[in-house]
Design an enzyme around this catalytic site. Structure first.
Site, PDB file in Angstrom:
ATOM      1  N   GLU A 131      33.354  34.605 -48.252  1.00 19.36           N
ATOM      2  CA  GLU A 131      33.898  33.613 -49.192  1.00 19.36           C
ATOM      3  C   GLU A 131      33.241  33.752 -50.561  1.00 19.36           C
ATOM      4  O   GLU A 131      33.904  33.622 -51.587  1.00 19.36           O
ATOM      5  CB  GLU A 131      33.742  32.186 -48.652  1.00 19.36           C
ATOM      6  CG  GLU A 131      34.529  31.896 -47.362  1.00 19.36           C
ATOM      7  CD  GLU A 131      36.031  32.199 -47.455  1.00 19.36           C
ATOM      8  OE1 GLU A 131      36.588  32.238 -48.566  1.00 19.36           O
ATOM      9  OE2 GLU A 131      36.641  32.425 -46.387  1.00 19.36           O
ATOM     10  N   CYS A 189      39.535  43.625 -47.767  1.00 13.66           N
ATOM     11  CA  CYS A 189      39.256  45.056 -47.724  1.00 13.66           C
ATOM     12  C   CYS A 189      39.869  45.680 -46.472  1.00 13.66           C
ATOM     13  O   CYS A 189      39.927  45.049 -45.419  1.00 13.66           O
ATOM     14  CB  CYS A 189      37.745  45.255 -47.738  1.00 13.66           C
ATOM     15  SG  CYS A 189      37.244  46.976 -47.794  1.00 13.66           S
ATOM     16  N   CYS A 216      31.288  47.192 -48.010  1.00 16.46           N
ATOM     17  CA  CYS A 216      31.440  48.650 -48.006  1.00 16.46           C
ATOM     18  C   CYS A 216      31.047  49.153 -49.406  1.00 16.46           C
ATOM     19  O   CYS A 216      30.843  48.343 -50.322  1.00 16.46           O
ATOM     20  CB  CYS A 216      32.875  49.039 -47.665  1.00 16.46           C
ATOM     21  SG  CYS A 216      34.054  48.606 -48.951  1.00 16.46           S
ATOM     22  N   CYS A 235      33.805  46.252 -43.178  1.00 17.88           N
ATOM     23  CA  CYS A 235      33.341  45.606 -44.424  1.00 17.88           C
ATOM     24  C   CYS A 235      33.426  44.095 -44.260  1.00 17.88           C
ATOM     25  O   CYS A 235      34.359  43.570 -43.646  1.00 17.88           O
ATOM     26  CB  CYS A 235      34.220  46.060 -45.580  1.00 17.88           C
ATOM     27  SG  CYS A 235      33.860  45.208 -47.135  1.00 17.88           S
TER      28      CYS A 235
HETATM   29 ZN   LIG Z   1      39.195  36.120 -47.160  1.00 16.28          ZN
HETATM   30 ZN   LIG Z   2      35.098  46.571 -48.596  1.00 19.00          ZN
END
Ligand SMILES: [Zn+2]
Ligand SMILES: [Zn+2]
Length: 182
Positions: free
Chosen positions: A131, A141, A165, A146
């Site tokens: 968040e 992502c 990541c 990640c």
């Molecule tokens: Zn989210």
């Molecule tokens: Zn990422």
């Protein structure tokens, strides 16, 4: 971003907050402090759904007018929702300074399984980092490991790591530098 403040809503175990504070400090390399708790957010309670509207809690947090270089993260045990979804683990103001996370559905016992404090701490750190990433303009992502990967259930949270990541990490760092020059 040069500071994270944790704002508990209702009673949140001190240990949970302390774990989150140290985890976020390590993740973002900025000081993280715990603010005095706000009362249970009854104003956001929906009697029909028996859940709390997260957007309304965020709206109240925004009124505190945190400086743009700081992040205010609400932490609650309340079950959160937004109208189009059954529930949310958290919500963030995109490009804003406020975000909110709930531990309600991160507990194993919510799913009828034996409780695990470690798992709650681990999942909460991932969701809080996620968040806060949104407040730093990061979107979801594709890399499933990640921390910015979307999670629609706890099994997805368990699959990802608490780290960004390489490409998300560079966005966080870029954003951090920009923020520091404000
Ligand atoms: Zn989210
Ligand atoms: Zn990422």
């Amino acid at each position: 971003m040069n500071r994270i403040q944790l704002l508990p809503f209702g009673s949140v175990p001190a240990e949970l907050l302390a774990e989150l504070r140290s985890g976020l400090g390590r993740a973002f390399l900025v000081p993280c402090e715990i603010l005095p708790p706000e009362p249970d957010p009854r104003f956001a309670f929906n009697i029909t759904r028996q859940q709390y509207l997260s957007t309304q809690i965020l709206a109240q947090m925004v009124q505190r007018e945190a400086p743009p270089t700081s992040r205010l993260l609400g932490v609650t045990l309340a079950d959160l929702y937004i109208p189009i979804l059954t529930f949310v683990f958290g919500e963030a103001q995109l490009q804003g300074s406020c975000a909110l996370v709930s531990a309600h559905r991160l507990r194993q016992d919510f799913y009828g399984l034996p409780p695990s404090q470690d798992l709650v701490h681990e999942r909460l750190l991932k969701e809080a980092t996620h968040e806060l990433g949104h407040t730093l303009t990061l979107s979801h992502c594709e890399d499933y490991q990640c921390v910015m990967a979307a999670s629609h259930g706890v099994e997805w949270i368990d699959l990802k790591t608490n780290r960004f990541c390489t490409s998300c990490r560079s966005l966080v760092q870029g954003r951090g530098t920009m923020q520091a020059t404000l």
